[in-house]
Write a protein that holds these residues in place. Structure first.
Motif, PDB file in Angstrom:
ATOM      1  N   GLU A 187      20.982  33.258 -25.358  1.00 15.81           N
ATOM      2  CA  GLU A 187      20.989  31.802 -25.367  1.00 15.81           C
ATOM      3  C   GLU A 187      20.282  31.295 -24.116  1.00 15.81           C
ATOM      4  O   GLU A 187      20.566  31.748 -23.015  1.00 15.81           O
ATOM      5  CB  GLU A 187      22.427  31.277 -25.407  1.00 15.81           C
ATOM      6  CG  GLU A 187      23.177  31.592 -26.693  1.00 15.81           C
ATOM      7  CD  GLU A 187      22.621  30.847 -27.893  1.00 15.81           C
ATOM      8  OE1 GLU A 187      22.128  29.715 -27.699  1.00 15.81           O
ATOM      9  OE2 GLU A 187      22.671  31.392 -29.007  1.00 15.81           O
ATOM     10  N   TYR A 188      19.366  30.347 -24.318  1.00 22.53           N
ATOM     11  CA  TYR A 188      18.601  29.832 -23.174  1.00 22.53           C
ATOM     12  C   TYR A 188      18.111  28.435 -23.500  1.00 22.53           C
ATOM     13  O   TYR A 188      17.589  28.189 -24.601  1.00 22.53           O
ATOM     14  CB  TYR A 188      17.422  30.763 -22.878  1.00 22.53           C
ATOM     15  CG  TYR A 188      16.608  30.389 -21.667  1.00 22.53           C
ATOM     16  CD1 TYR A 188      17.209  30.245 -20.421  1.00 22.53           C
ATOM     17  CD2 TYR A 188      15.228  30.193 -21.774  1.00 22.53           C
ATOM     18  CE1 TYR A 188      16.453  29.903 -19.302  1.00 22.53           C
ATOM     19  CE2 TYR A 188      14.469  29.859 -20.658  1.00 22.53           C
ATOM     20  CZ  TYR A 188      15.086  29.719 -19.434  1.00 22.53           C
ATOM     21  OH  TYR A 188      14.344  29.381 -18.331  1.00 22.53           O
ATOM     22  N   ASP A 189      18.268  27.531 -22.538  1.00 20.74           N
ATOM     23  CA  ASP A 189      17.899  26.128 -22.759  1.00 20.74           C
ATOM     24  C   ASP A 189      16.429  25.846 -22.464  1.00 20.74           C
ATOM     25  O   ASP A 189      15.937  24.752 -22.749  1.00 20.74           O
ATOM     26  CB  ASP A 189      18.759  25.206 -21.885  1.00 20.74           C
ATOM     27  CG  ASP A 189      20.227  25.210 -22.316  1.00 20.74           C
ATOM     28  OD1 ASP A 189      20.480  25.444 -23.515  1.00 20.74           O
ATOM     29  OD2 ASP A 189      21.096  24.986 -21.449  1.00 20.74           O
TER      30      ASP A 189
END
Length: 203
Positions: A187-189
């Protein structure tokens, strides 16, 4: 500021294997009665990490694990158990004159040399910053500072492509634009790519 540098990770970006296959490779070469010793060497003595920080040579590391022909097993592992992403060469041919390609890799020094020579990658890189050479590993901020000092650039002039979010977050603290090469579904923004074709379209 215009980006002129592309910092690239090796494992999980240029090579498909994000964590490498060295532990399973090693276990497959020794009988089960040797597993407790190997587990201790990997987990307690942290021989792999020490080799990756340049505290011992590849030959010493492999000999301590019990390999009787360290050079053969280094070549066998790197050539036959790791996979060059088929998209990297076309990507590099297209863009290595537009950007300064810089390898930023956690690796045993001799392994990194062999990988880039074996796959004929050296012609694409202006510099290679390898943990075994500089004695520190990502995500230690020091390795990024060494990279910027070596290439005489500011963070604002650089992209950094890695498959680890924790590595990207530290680079971002130095003003480097991080890009996740998403081998592992993290998960990475921020900016995320799954292929070199996608990366080419973004930079």
């Amino acid at each position: 500021m215009k980006k002129t540098v592309l910092l690239l990770d090796m494992y999980g970006v240029i090579l498909k294997e994000s964590k490498g296959n060295f532990l399973p490779y090693t276990y497959s070469h020794f009988p089960e009665k040797e597993y407790p010793r190997l587990i201790k060497q990997f987990k307690e003595e942290r021989l792999f990490s020490k080799a990756g920080r340049g505290e011992m040579t590849s030959d010493t590391f492999l000999s301590m694990l019990g390999y009787d022909d360290p050079q053969f097993h280094m070549r066998d592992y790197l050539e036959n158990h790791l996979t060059l992403d088929e998209g990297f060469i076309p990507f590099a041919e297209k863009l290595h004159r537009q950007f300064d390609f810089v390898l930023l890799s956690n690796d045993v020094s001799e392994w990194s040399v062999h990988i880039t020579e074996y796959h004929q990658l050296d012609k694409y890189f202006k510099q290679k910053i390898v943990s075994g050479d500089v004695k520190c590993r990502k995500p230690d901020k020091k390795i990024y500072e060494i990279a910027l000092k070596t290439i005489h650039k500011t963070g604002a002039e650089c992209y950094f492509v890695d498959n680890s979010v924790k590595n990207l977050l530290v680079a971002e603290e130095l003003g480097i634009t991080p890009i996740l090469f998403n081998r592992d579904g993290e998960e990475y923004d921020g900016i995320v790519v799954n292929t070199f074709e996608e990366l080419s379209s973004i930079i």
